[in-house]
Design a protein around this motif. Structure first.
Motif, mmCIF file in Angstrom:
data_model
loop_
_atom_site.group_PDB
_atom_site.id
_atom_site.type_symbol
_atom_site.label_atom_id
_atom_site.label_comp_id
_atom_site.label_asym_id
_atom_site.label_seq_id
_atom_site.Cartn_x
_atom_site.Cartn_y
_atom_site.Cartn_z
ATOM 1 N N TRP A 187 14.048 65.289 5.973
ATOM 2 C CA TRP A 187 13.602 66.646 5.638
ATOM 3 C C TRP A 187 14.237 67.656 6.581
ATOM 4 C CZ3 TRP A 187 8.304 68.893 7.393
ATOM 5 C CH2 TRP A 187 8.158 70.190 6.912
ATOM 6 N N GLY A 232 16.914 70.252 5.198
ATOM 7 C CA GLY A 232 16.457 71.632 5.321
ATOM 8 C C GLY A 232 17.391 72.453 6.177
ATOM 9 N N ALA A 286 20.165 67.645 0.200
ATOM 10 C CA ALA A 286 19.053 68.359 -0.427
ATOM 11 C C ALA A 286 19.112 68.321 -1.948
ATOM 12 C CB ALA A 286 19.032 69.810 0.060
ATOM 13 N N VAL A 298 11.870 69.147 0.039
ATOM 14 C CA VAL A 298 12.904 70.147 0.362
ATOM 15 C C VAL A 298 13.106 71.100 -0.802
ATOM 16 C CG1 VAL A 298 15.346 70.496 0.920
ATOM 17 C CG2 VAL A 298 14.087 68.640 2.009
ATOM 18 N N THR A 341 12.251 75.187 -0.557
ATOM 19 C CA THR A 341 13.302 76.173 -0.855
ATOM 20 C C THR A 341 12.869 77.088 -1.991
ATOM 21 O OG1 THR A 341 15.032 74.613 -0.176
ATOM 22 C CG2 THR A 341 15.715 76.485 -1.520
ATOM 23 N N THR A 365 10.131 76.215 5.954
ATOM 24 C CA THR A 365 11.520 76.462 5.536
ATOM 25 C C THR A 365 12.449 76.763 6.704
ATOM 26 O OG1 THR A 365 10.954 78.797 5.158
ATOM 27 C CG2 THR A 365 10.821 77.312 3.261
#
Length: 250
Positions: free
Chosen positions: A6, A10, A43, A147, A151, A182
Protein backbone atom coordinates in the motif's frame (compact mmCIF):
# COMPACT_ATOMS: atom_id res chain seq x y z
CA UNK A 1 3.05 -7.29 2.46
CA UNK A 2 -0.28 -5.46 2.62
CA UNK A 3 1.08 -2.36 4.37
CA UNK A 4 4.34 -2.19 2.43
CA UNK A 5 2.54 -2.72 -0.87
CA UNK A 6 0.00 0.00 0.00
CA UNK A 7 2.80 2.40 0.90
CA UNK A 8 4.84 1.79 -2.27
CA UNK A 9 1.86 1.89 -4.64
CA UNK A 10 0.43 4.95 -2.90
CA UNK A 11 3.83 6.63 -3.10
CA UNK A 12 4.02 5.84 -6.80
CA UNK A 13 0.68 7.56 -7.42
CA UNK A 14 1.07 10.52 -5.05
CA UNK A 15 4.70 11.44 -5.61
CA UNK A 16 5.15 9.91 -9.05
CA UNK A 17 2.03 9.99 -11.21
CA UNK A 18 0.60 13.09 -9.55
CA UNK A 19 3.25 15.51 -8.33
CA UNK A 20 6.15 14.58 -10.61
CA UNK A 21 4.65 13.48 -13.91
CA UNK A 22 1.28 15.29 -13.99
CA UNK A 23 2.21 18.64 -12.48
CA UNK A 24 6.01 18.67 -12.70
CA UNK A 25 6.20 20.21 -9.23
CA UNK A 26 9.79 18.98 -8.97
CA UNK A 27 12.42 17.21 -11.03
CA UNK A 28 13.95 13.82 -10.30
CA UNK A 29 16.98 11.83 -11.30
CA UNK A 30 16.18 9.07 -13.85
CA UNK A 31 16.73 6.33 -11.25
CA UNK A 32 14.00 7.81 -9.03
CA UNK A 33 11.69 8.26 -12.02
CA UNK A 34 12.09 4.54 -12.75
CA UNK A 35 11.36 3.64 -9.14
CA UNK A 36 8.20 5.79 -9.11
CA UNK A 37 7.13 4.29 -12.44
CA UNK A 38 7.39 0.77 -11.01
CA UNK A 39 5.63 1.72 -7.76
CA UNK A 40 2.87 3.53 -9.66
CA UNK A 41 2.37 0.51 -11.92
CA UNK A 42 1.67 -1.53 -8.78
CA UNK A 43 -1.45 0.59 -8.19
CA UNK A 44 -3.06 -0.70 -11.40
CA UNK A 45 -4.34 2.77 -12.36
CA UNK A 46 -3.24 2.70 -16.01
CA UNK A 47 -0.10 4.06 -17.62
CA UNK A 48 1.56 7.32 -16.66
CA UNK A 49 0.57 8.94 -19.95
CA UNK A 50 -3.11 7.96 -19.67
CA UNK A 51 -3.33 8.85 -15.94
CA UNK A 52 -1.66 12.22 -16.49
CA UNK A 53 -3.73 12.98 -19.59
CA UNK A 54 -6.96 12.50 -17.61
CA UNK A 55 -5.64 14.41 -14.61
CA UNK A 56 -4.39 17.40 -16.58
CA UNK A 57 -7.76 17.54 -18.33
CA UNK A 58 -9.45 17.42 -14.91
CA UNK A 59 -7.57 20.53 -13.80
CA UNK A 60 -8.01 22.37 -17.08
CA UNK A 61 -11.72 21.54 -17.49
CA UNK A 62 -12.72 21.32 -13.82
CA UNK A 63 -16.45 20.80 -13.20
CA UNK A 64 -17.29 20.96 -16.90
CA UNK A 65 -18.56 18.34 -19.33
CA UNK A 66 -14.96 17.66 -20.40
CA UNK A 67 -13.80 16.93 -16.85
CA UNK A 68 -13.22 13.12 -16.82
CA UNK A 69 -14.32 12.74 -13.19
CA UNK A 70 -16.48 15.79 -12.62
CA UNK A 71 -18.37 15.84 -9.30
CA UNK A 72 -21.20 17.68 -11.10
CA UNK A 73 -22.14 14.32 -12.63
CA UNK A 74 -22.66 12.80 -9.20
CA UNK A 75 -20.65 11.29 -6.38
CA UNK A 76 -20.56 7.78 -7.87
CA UNK A 77 -19.36 9.07 -11.24
CA UNK A 78 -16.55 11.09 -9.65
CA UNK A 79 -15.51 8.20 -7.43
CA UNK A 80 -15.49 5.18 -9.71
CA UNK A 81 -18.27 5.54 -12.29
CA UNK A 82 -15.96 7.30 -14.75
CA UNK A 83 -13.62 4.29 -14.60
CA UNK A 84 -16.23 1.65 -15.41
CA UNK A 85 -17.99 3.74 -18.05
CA UNK A 86 -16.80 3.61 -21.64
CA UNK A 87 -14.17 6.31 -22.03
CA UNK A 88 -13.44 7.50 -25.55
CA UNK A 89 -11.17 10.37 -24.52
CA UNK A 90 -7.82 10.39 -26.27
CA UNK A 91 -4.49 10.46 -24.48
CA UNK A 92 -3.43 14.04 -25.21
CA UNK A 93 -1.36 16.80 -23.66
CA UNK A 94 1.43 14.51 -22.46
CA UNK A 95 4.03 14.84 -25.21
CA UNK A 96 6.53 16.07 -22.61
CA UNK A 97 6.28 12.73 -20.79
CA UNK A 98 6.67 10.45 -23.79
CA UNK A 99 10.35 11.40 -24.07
CA UNK A 100 11.26 9.91 -20.68
CA UNK A 101 12.88 6.48 -20.71
CA UNK A 102 10.85 5.21 -17.74
CA UNK A 103 7.60 6.28 -19.43
CA UNK A 104 8.59 4.67 -22.74
CA UNK A 105 9.37 1.40 -20.97
CA UNK A 106 6.15 1.44 -18.99
CA UNK A 107 4.02 2.21 -22.04
CA UNK A 108 5.45 -0.88 -23.75
CA UNK A 109 5.36 -3.26 -20.81
CA UNK A 110 2.69 -1.81 -18.52
CA UNK A 111 0.43 -4.86 -18.23
CA UNK A 112 3.35 -7.21 -17.66
CA UNK A 113 4.65 -5.01 -14.81
CA UNK A 114 1.22 -4.40 -13.28
CA UNK A 115 0.01 -8.00 -13.38
CA UNK A 116 3.34 -9.31 -12.09
CA UNK A 117 3.06 -7.01 -9.06
CA UNK A 118 -0.60 -7.93 -8.55
CA UNK A 119 -0.51 -11.72 -8.96
CA UNK A 120 2.97 -13.21 -9.29
CA UNK A 121 5.07 -11.30 -6.74
CA UNK A 122 2.54 -11.57 -3.84
CA UNK A 123 2.20 -15.32 -4.45
CA UNK A 124 5.99 -15.77 -4.46
CA UNK A 125 6.38 -13.83 -1.22
CA UNK A 126 3.41 -15.62 0.35
CA UNK A 127 4.86 -18.99 -0.66
CA UNK A 128 8.01 -18.24 1.32
CA UNK A 129 5.80 -18.33 4.42
CA UNK A 130 3.62 -21.20 3.24
CA UNK A 131 0.76 -18.77 2.45
CA UNK A 132 0.60 -18.28 -1.35
CA UNK A 133 -3.14 -17.53 -1.34
CA UNK A 134 -2.73 -15.21 1.66
CA UNK A 135 -0.01 -13.35 -0.22
CA UNK A 136 -2.27 -12.96 -3.26
CA UNK A 137 -5.24 -11.83 -1.17
CA UNK A 138 -3.45 -9.33 1.08
CA UNK A 139 -0.52 -8.30 -1.09
CA UNK A 140 -2.44 -8.19 -4.34
CA UNK A 141 -6.24 -7.98 -4.42
CA UNK A 142 -6.99 -6.16 -1.15
CA UNK A 143 -3.97 -3.90 -1.48
CA UNK A 144 -4.96 -2.75 -4.97
CA UNK A 145 -8.57 -2.26 -3.87
CA UNK A 146 -7.50 -0.03 -0.98
CA UNK A 147 -5.15 2.08 -3.12
CA UNK A 148 -7.86 2.50 -5.75
CA UNK A 149 -10.51 3.76 -3.36
CA UNK A 150 -8.11 6.03 -1.46
CA UNK A 151 -7.17 7.66 -4.78
CA UNK A 152 -10.80 7.84 -5.93
CA UNK A 153 -11.88 9.52 -2.68
CA UNK A 154 -9.81 12.55 -3.72
CA UNK A 155 -11.95 12.82 -6.85
CA UNK A 156 -15.21 12.31 -4.97
CA UNK A 157 -15.10 13.20 -1.26
CA UNK A 158 -12.61 16.05 -1.68
CA UNK A 159 -14.90 17.59 -4.30
CA UNK A 160 -18.01 16.98 -2.22
CA UNK A 161 -17.35 18.60 1.17
CA UNK A 162 -14.54 20.13 3.20
CA UNK A 163 -12.90 23.49 3.80
CA UNK A 164 -12.17 26.08 1.13
CA UNK A 165 -9.50 28.50 2.32
CA UNK A 166 -7.71 29.29 -0.92
CA UNK A 167 -10.32 29.23 -3.69
CA UNK A 168 -14.05 29.52 -3.13
CA UNK A 169 -14.95 29.19 -6.81
CA UNK A 170 -14.20 25.49 -7.09
CA UNK A 171 -15.62 22.22 -5.81
CA UNK A 172 -12.17 21.12 -4.58
CA UNK A 173 -11.97 21.10 -0.78
CA UNK A 174 -9.41 20.43 1.94
CA UNK A 175 -9.93 17.33 4.05
CA UNK A 176 -7.26 16.63 6.67
CA UNK A 177 -8.50 13.11 7.40
CA UNK A 178 -8.31 12.13 3.73
CA UNK A 179 -4.66 13.19 3.84
CA UNK A 180 -4.02 10.28 6.22
CA UNK A 181 -5.27 7.78 3.63
CA UNK A 182 -3.62 9.34 0.57
CA UNK A 183 -0.14 10.34 1.72
CA UNK A 184 -1.04 14.03 1.93
CA UNK A 185 -3.36 14.43 -1.05
CA UNK A 186 -6.33 15.52 1.08
CA UNK A 187 -5.46 19.22 1.03
CA UNK A 188 -7.22 19.49 -2.30
CA UNK A 189 -8.46 23.08 -2.29
CA UNK A 190 -4.91 24.29 -1.91
CA UNK A 191 -3.72 21.91 -4.61
CA UNK A 192 -6.24 23.15 -7.18
CA UNK A 193 -5.23 26.74 -6.47
CA UNK A 194 -1.48 26.07 -6.54
CA UNK A 195 -1.14 22.89 -8.57
CA UNK A 196 2.54 23.55 -9.35
CA UNK A 197 3.51 23.41 -5.63
CA UNK A 198 5.23 20.16 -4.62
CA UNK A 199 3.45 20.42 -1.27
CA UNK A 200 -0.22 19.81 -0.59
CA UNK A 201 -0.18 20.40 3.14
CA UNK A 202 1.82 23.60 3.52
CA UNK A 203 1.71 23.95 7.30
CA UNK A 204 4.35 22.16 9.35
CA UNK A 205 1.75 20.05 11.14
CA UNK A 206 -0.13 19.01 7.99
CA UNK A 207 0.18 15.28 7.34
CA UNK A 208 1.86 15.17 3.95
CA UNK A 209 4.35 12.28 3.58
CA UNK A 210 4.62 13.02 -0.13
CA UNK A 211 6.03 16.44 0.66
CA UNK A 212 8.38 15.08 3.30
CA UNK A 213 9.77 12.38 1.00
CA UNK A 214 10.34 14.79 -1.89
CA UNK A 215 12.07 17.24 0.43
CA UNK A 216 14.17 14.56 2.14
CA UNK A 217 15.40 13.12 -1.16
CA UNK A 218 16.40 16.62 -2.32
CA UNK A 219 19.26 16.50 0.22
CA UNK A 220 20.67 13.55 -1.75
CA UNK A 221 20.01 15.27 -5.12
CA UNK A 222 17.55 12.57 -6.17
CA UNK A 223 14.92 15.29 -6.39
CA UNK A 224 15.61 18.92 -7.27
CA UNK A 225 13.94 22.06 -8.61
CA UNK A 226 11.19 21.87 -5.99
CA UNK A 227 8.48 24.44 -6.74
CA UNK A 228 6.66 26.37 -4.02
CA UNK A 229 3.97 29.04 -4.11
CA UNK A 230 5.14 32.30 -2.57
CA UNK A 231 3.93 33.30 0.88
CA UNK A 232 2.41 36.42 -0.65
CA UNK A 233 0.39 34.41 -3.21
CA UNK A 234 -0.89 32.11 -0.49
CA UNK A 235 -1.85 35.03 1.76
CA UNK A 236 -3.56 36.82 -1.13
CA UNK A 237 -5.57 33.69 -2.00
CA UNK A 238 -6.73 33.28 1.60
CA UNK A 239 -7.62 36.97 1.86
CA UNK A 240 -9.64 36.94 -1.35
CA UNK A 241 -11.49 33.81 -0.22
CA UNK A 242 -12.30 35.44 3.12
CA UNK A 243 -13.63 38.55 1.35
CA UNK A 244 -15.93 36.40 -0.82
CA UNK A 245 -17.23 34.54 2.24
CA UNK A 246 -17.99 37.83 4.04
CA UNK A 247 -19.71 39.24 0.94
CA UNK A 248 -21.79 36.08 0.50
CA UNK A 249 -22.95 36.10 4.13
CA UNK A 250 -23.83 39.80 4.26
Amino acid sequence: IFVIGWFLAGLGITVGYHRLFSHKTFKAKPVFEWMLMLFGSMALQNTITKWCSDHRRHHKKLDTEDDPYSITKGFFHAHIGWVVKKNNSKCTGVSDLRKKSAVKFQTKYYWAIALFSLFVLPVIIGSLYGRPFGGLLWGGILRVTLVHHCTFFINSLCHYFGKKQYDLDTTASDSWYMAFLTFGEGFHNYHHKFQWDYRNGIKWYNFDPGKWIIRFLSFFKLTYGLKKASEYSIFEARLNTLKKKITASS
